[in-house]
Design a protein around this motif. Structure first.
Motif, short mmCIF file in Angstrom:
data_model
loop_
_atom_site.label_atom_id
_atom_site.label_comp_id
_atom_site.label_asym_id
_atom_site.label_seq_id
_atom_site.Cartn_x
_atom_site.Cartn_y
_atom_site.Cartn_z
N LYS A 15 -4.37 -0.86 0.34
CA LYS A 15 -4.89 -0.16 -0.84
C LYS A 15 -4.30 -0.73 -2.13
O LYS A 15 -5.04 -1.13 -3.03
CB LYS A 15 -4.54 1.34 -0.79
N THR A 16 -2.97 -0.74 -2.21
CA THR A 16 -2.33 -1.15 -3.46
C THR A 16 -2.67 -2.60 -3.79
O THR A 16 -2.99 -2.92 -4.94
CB THR A 16 -0.81 -0.95 -3.34
N THR A 17 -2.64 -3.46 -2.78
CA THR A 17 -2.94 -4.87 -3.00
C THR A 17 -4.37 -5.05 -3.48
O THR A 17 -4.63 -5.71 -4.49
CB THR A 17 -2.71 -5.67 -1.70
N ALA A 38 -0.99 6.45 -8.42
CA ALA A 38 -0.67 7.79 -7.92
C ALA A 38 0.26 7.76 -6.70
O ALA A 38 0.46 8.78 -6.06
CB ALA A 38 -1.97 8.53 -7.58
N ASP A 39 0.79 6.59 -6.40
CA ASP A 39 1.77 6.50 -5.31
C ASP A 39 3.14 6.84 -5.91
O ASP A 39 3.55 6.21 -6.89
CB ASP A 39 1.75 5.06 -4.76
N PRO A 40 3.85 7.83 -5.34
CA PRO A 40 5.14 8.22 -5.91
C PRO A 40 6.15 7.07 -5.98
O PRO A 40 7.10 7.12 -6.74
CB PRO A 40 5.65 9.32 -4.96
N VAL A 84 -8.01 3.58 -9.07
CA VAL A 84 -7.03 4.58 -8.64
C VAL A 84 -6.39 4.16 -7.32
O VAL A 84 -7.08 3.94 -6.32
CB VAL A 84 -7.71 5.97 -8.47
N ASP A 85 -5.06 4.04 -7.34
CA ASP A 85 -4.32 3.69 -6.13
C ASP A 85 -3.56 4.93 -5.65
O ASP A 85 -2.73 5.48 -6.37
CB ASP A 85 -3.33 2.56 -6.41
N LEU A 86 -3.88 5.36 -4.43
CA LEU A 86 -3.28 6.58 -3.88
C LEU A 86 -2.26 6.24 -2.80
O LEU A 86 -2.32 5.17 -2.20
CB LEU A 86 -4.38 7.46 -3.27
N GLU A 87 -1.38 7.18 -2.53
CA GLU A 87 -0.38 6.95 -1.50
C GLU A 87 -1.02 6.97 -0.11
O GLU A 87 -0.63 6.22 0.77
CB GLU A 87 0.71 8.03 -1.60
MG LIG Z 1 -0.08 1.63 -1.49
#
Ligand SMILES: [Mg+2]
Ligand SMILES: Nc1ncnc2c1ncn2[C@@H]1O[C@H](COP(=O)(O)OP(=O)(O)O)[C@@H](O)[C@H]1O
Length: 237
Positions: A15-17, A38-40, A84-87
């Motif tokens: 996701k993040t990448t 939005a990833d802590p 939007v990047d989620l955890e």
């Molecule tokens: Mg991630």
């Protein structure tokens, strides 16, 4: 506008990448993008603290379950694109983010086990659609599965099989896959976009950039064609 939300309950799905690649490639074209990190652990906020300040890219990391929908809506009023990047694990924040999405991308690696996790993301989309369809029966939330970390050289049998089962279940998948590339990892280690990585330190940068550009083109084309068939009036809650 539009807001593109990356969803997968599986950590490590990419996701993040894939969110950062999309955002930096859009920004490279001179178009403003906000990334909602939005990833802590704030991997994207950390990335943005590298030596090269990102151009055309705003990062919002003050994100909670309570404010994510507002943060997405506010960002959509400010920049042409919101990513939007989620955890991935906390279900409620994901549901709130989906409620503000114009397009959902579900990154998955090409194995059966990974595909089952992707199906969980699909169920969240369907649940969101059912809620809105009560008063807007034609509503669909456009989405696509994105295969990540695949070999640039060969299509594995696993990936072929998973692609086929998605096809049989009418699940839309991007044709372009994000390959396993050292440069995609190196973006995070060196806190830089692909374009400024040092070819002495990282191999095959041009191939990675080509892959990133093709992926971005396909995402934008998919968003455009989804908008073209969208029923009149914006179908948000
Ligand atoms: Mg991630
Ligand atoms: N296309 C890719 N090529 C190489 N490494 C990748 C790729 N996609 C993800 N990774 C690596 O896999 C790990 C998990 O990816 P990440 O994007 O953080 O997944 P998620 O956000 O879904 O947890 C990270 O170490 C990342 O560098």
């Amino acid at each position: 506008m539009p807001s593109i939300v990356f969803v997968s309950p599986k950590g490590g799905a990419g996701k993040t990448t894939s969110a950062l690649i999309l955002a930096t490639q859009i920004a490279k074209q001179g178009i403003g993008v906000t990334i909602i990190d939005a990833d802590p652990n704030h991997p994207i906020k950390l990335w943005a603290q590298g030596d090269v300040p990102p151009k055309n890219l705003a990062i919002v990391s003050d994100v909670t379950e309570a404010n994510i929908a507002d943060q997405i809506a506010e960002a959509a009023g400010k920049t042409p694109f919101v990513v939007v990047d989620l955890e991935g694990t906390a279900a409620t924040i994901v549901a709130y983010a989906i409620s503000e999405a114009d397009f959902v991308i579900i990154p998955t690696q090409g194995s059966q086990l990974d595909a089952e996790q992707a199906s969980k993301a699909l169920r969240l989309i369907r649940a969101h659609e059912r809620g809105i369809q009560k008063h807007k029966p034609a509503y669909r939330l456009p989405y696509s599965v994105l295969f990540t970390r695949t070999s640039p050289a060969i299509t594995s049998r696993d990936t072929k099989h998973v692609r086929n089962s998605f096809k049989n279940a009418d699940v839309t998948c991007f044709q372009t896959e994000l390959n396993e590339r050292a440069a995609f990892k190196a973006m995070f280690s060196f806190r830089q976009p692909l374009e400024t990585l040092d070819p002495k330190e990282v191999s095959n940068i041009p191939q990675a950039i080509k892959n990133a550009e093709e992926y971005t083109r396909e995402v934008i084309a998919a968003i455009r064609s989804a908008k073209a068939v969208e029923p009149a009036g914006k179908a948000k809650q």
